[in-house]
Design an enzyme around this catalytic site. Structure first.
Site, PDB file in Angstrom:
ATOM      1  N   LYS A 197       0.832  -1.276  -0.048  1.00  0.00           N
ATOM      2  CA  LYS A 197      -0.047   0.117  -0.049  1.00  0.00           C
ATOM      3  C   LYS A 197       0.940   1.172  -0.138  1.00  0.00           C
ATOM      4  O   LYS A 197       1.583   1.388   0.988  1.00  0.00           O
ATOM      5  CB  LYS A 197      -1.021  -0.096   1.298  1.00  0.00           C
ATOM      6  N   GLY A 249       6.838   5.081   8.459  1.00  0.00           N
ATOM      7  CA  GLY A 249       6.116   6.152   8.519  1.00  0.00           C
ATOM      8  C   GLY A 249       6.115   6.987   9.824  1.00  0.00           C
ATOM      9  O   GLY A 249       7.415   6.547  10.450  1.00  0.00           O
ATOM     10  N   SER A 250       5.196   7.349  10.217  1.00  0.00           N
ATOM     11  CA  SER A 250       5.272   8.154  11.714  1.00  0.00           C
ATOM     12  C   SER A 250       5.153   7.387  12.728  1.00  0.00           C
ATOM     13  O   SER A 250       4.541   6.251  12.559  1.00  0.00           O
ATOM     14  CB  SER A 250       4.039   9.263  11.666  1.00  0.00           C
ATOM     15  N   THR A 251       5.757   8.082  14.032  1.00  0.00           N
ATOM     16  CA  THR A 251       5.803   6.970  15.021  1.00  0.00           C
ATOM     17  C   THR A 251       4.320   6.914  15.461  1.00  0.00           C
ATOM     18  O   THR A 251       3.946   5.727  16.147  1.00  0.00           O
ATOM     19  CB  THR A 251       6.431   7.699  16.090  1.00  0.00           C
ATOM     20  N   GLY A 254       2.776   4.044  13.634  1.00  0.00           N
ATOM     21  CA  GLY A 254       3.494   2.679  14.257  1.00  0.00           C
ATOM     22  C   GLY A 254       2.892   2.190  15.338  1.00  0.00           C
ATOM     23  O   GLY A 254       2.794   0.878  15.556  1.00  0.00           O
ATOM     24  N   GLU A 271       9.624   0.928  10.746  1.00  0.00           N
ATOM     25  CA  GLU A 271      10.742   2.103  10.701  1.00  0.00           C
ATOM     26  C   GLU A 271      10.065   3.503  10.765  1.00  0.00           C
ATOM     27  O   GLU A 271       9.390   3.825   9.817  1.00  0.00           O
ATOM     28  CB  GLU A 271      11.500   1.952   9.392  1.00  0.00           C
ATOM     29  N   CYS A 305      13.634  10.592   7.599  1.00  0.00           N
ATOM     30  CA  CYS A 305      13.294   9.910   8.691  1.00  0.00           C
ATOM     31  C   CYS A 305      14.501  10.151   9.549  1.00  0.00           C
ATOM     32  O   CYS A 305      14.598  10.329  10.651  1.00  0.00           O
ATOM     33  CB  CYS A 305      12.600   8.704   8.953  1.00  0.00           C
ATOM     34  N   GLU A 402      10.169  15.897  15.622  1.00  0.00           N
ATOM     35  CA  GLU A 402      10.475  15.636  14.153  1.00  0.00           C
ATOM     36  C   GLU A 402       9.551  16.691  13.257  1.00  0.00           C
ATOM     37  O   GLU A 402       8.339  16.680  13.203  1.00  0.00           O
ATOM     38  CB  GLU A 402      10.180  14.058  13.866  1.00  0.00           C
TER      39      GLU A 402
END
Length: 491
Positions: A197, A249-251, A254, A271, A305, A402
């Site tokens: 995706k 992607g973003s934390t 995640g 990651e 990132c 971030e």
């Protein structure tokens, strides 16, 4: 005596004698269809409920194409196709799987110009980055993992490693095709099948990759590509027919994925975000360090990132380094991503631009000193000038959160111990950089920095043979290198 000939009046000096003329790359090499379907079981098809969305060029805000939006029924169809293809694909000898991967790698090389243009159109990144960095690395990853396909028993993960099954993979918008390669290549080499995706804002190169899979003769169902928003990704992650989930992607997302798969049999690698420290000691070569600083934060508009978004400079050389950095930033060219002379392209979306702007404003409000070089931004599209903050403390949001944009925060330190303490003062742990002439100091620092990747006298250098990943809120698991095979194998 004749009058002496007067000296000619010198012509007025150009304001910038090294100004570049426009050098646009034609977009015509990446011919776009008016609409694209989902790639399921070796063919393109519309979404089951007929939904579509438009993908937009960040540099112009113009719609590039209409793309099918996957729903629950489409996710189920793609997983079923991958499951049906798995027995035959996993049973192939590794050398046979390698042939497909080699073929894909060669086709990527042959179509690299087209793919680079498409990446820059859809993502907003400069064409010279897409052309000279992303595409060579994409092909290199497929070549590299093709070489592993018939050597898995020698990878160190057991004498008879077996593939997991169906891999559900969700990738971000900052490196659309490269993130695809990081995930698809090792999964296929190990004998897994894939449902991928791509990000909603950058689906086009993934769909072009689907065409390459067909061109390479890849068996039906081995790779399936679902375009859509976060709901499609969440449905893929939660589907019971998926054996392995890989997410970049973003934390925040995640964490949601980790909650979704908790207690299930699914394997997971994440990651996520980063807030990397780029550490410059007083004995570092300033010009070389400045180039690394610029590459570390302004590459891909800071949409990286592992970007070196915190610059830690030894106090004794801080003024010199910042002055040199400002001079270098004055030469950066912001503008058309398809111009070969562009250094900084467009921000990927209006939402991301709002996020960058909000955090930059917070930096000013909290007392940091903001500076940007004179920079004329295009009137249409989403743009943010390269920005430097000095007088930053560790309490500032711009030093903790971030930003994912071309914004650099400068902090100072006096001793190596202080540098380590400040570098590690973050919930993230993805990467770091060290600039010094002393090899012993590099090793001492690297041993103490909580980061998955530590660069020495360079930054943002990648190779398919080298693993990449983080600690803490930067995720877990490794991609790339021999280590990248482990996530797709059962010992």
């Amino acid at each position: 005596m004749p009058e002496p000939t007067p000296e000619p009046t010198p012509a007025p000096r150009a304001e910038n004698p090294f100004a570049y003329s426009p050098a646009p790359q034609s977009a015509s090499v990446a011919a776009l269809a008016p609409s694209y379907g989902l790639f399921i079981d070796g063919e393109f098809r519309p979404a089951a409920d007929g939904r579509v969305f438009k993908t937009v060029a960040p540099a112009s805000e113009e719609a590039l194409s209409e793309v099918a939006e996957a729903g629950q029924e489409d996710v189920a169809a793609a997983v079923a196709a991958a499951r049906a293809a798995f027995p035959a694909w996993s049973a192939l000898p590794g050398a046979e799987r390698a042939k497909y991967l080699f073929r894909i790698a060669r086709l990527i090389q042959e179509r690299s110009r087209e793919l680079a243009v498409l990446e820059s159109l859809d993502n907003g990144k400069p064409i010279r980055e897409s052309r000279d960095v992303d595409l060579p690395l994409v092909a290199a990853h497929f070549f590299y993992y093709a070489g592993w396909a018939d050597k898995l028993e020698h990878a160190g993960f057991g004498p008879r490693p077996r593939p997991l099954g169906v891999a559900g993979q969700v990738i971000p918008w900052n490196f659309p095709l490269l993130m695809l390669a990081w995930k698809v290549a090792p999964a296929l080499a190990c004998g897994n099948t894939v449902v991928l995706k791509p990000a909603e804002t950058t689906p086009l190169t993934a769909l072009r990759f689907a065409e390459i899979c067909v061109q390479a003769g890849l068996p039906r169902g081995v790779v399936n590509i679902l375009t859509g928003d976060g709901a499609a990704g969440a449905a893929l992650v939660a589907h019971p027919g998926v054996d392995k989930v890989a997410f970049t992607g973003s934390t925040a997302v995640g964490r949601e994925i980790a909650r979704t798969v908790a207690g299930s049999r699914k394997r997971l690698t994440l990651e996520l975000g980063g807030k990397a420290a780029n550490i410059v000691f007083e004995d570092a070569p300033v010009d070389q360090a400045v180039e690394g600083i610029v590459d570390g934060i302004f590459f891909n508009q800071g949409h990286v990132c592992c970007a070196g978004s915190r610059l830690l400079v030894q106090e004794s050389v801080a003024e010199e380094v910042v002055a040199a950095l400002k001079e270098r930033m004055r030469t950066l060219r912001v503008g058309d991503p398809l111009d070969k002379n562009t250094d900084i392209g467009a921000v990927n979306s209006a939402a991301q631009l709002a996020r960058i702007s909000e955090l930059a404003a917070a930096g000013e409000a909290e007392g940091a000193e903001r500076w940007s070089p004179p920079c004329e931004l295009p009137e249409t599209g989403w743009w943010f000038a390269p920005t430097l903050f000095t007088h930053v403390s560790q309490a500032h949001r711009i030093a903790r959160e971030e930003i994912f944009g071309p914004v650099l925060s400068v902090l100072t330190f006096r001793t190596p111990e202080e540098a380590v303490a400040k570098a590690n003062n973050t919930p993230y742990g993805l990467s770091a950089g060290i600039w010094t002439e002393k090899g012993s100091r590099i090793l001492w620092m690297a041993d103490r920095l909580r980061a998955g990747v530590v660069w020495a006298n360079t930054f943002n250098k990648f190779d398919p043979t080298s693993p990449f990943g983080g600690y803490q809120e930067s995720g877990y698991g490794r991609e790339g290198g021999r280590h990248g095979l482990e996530a797709y194998l059962n010992a």
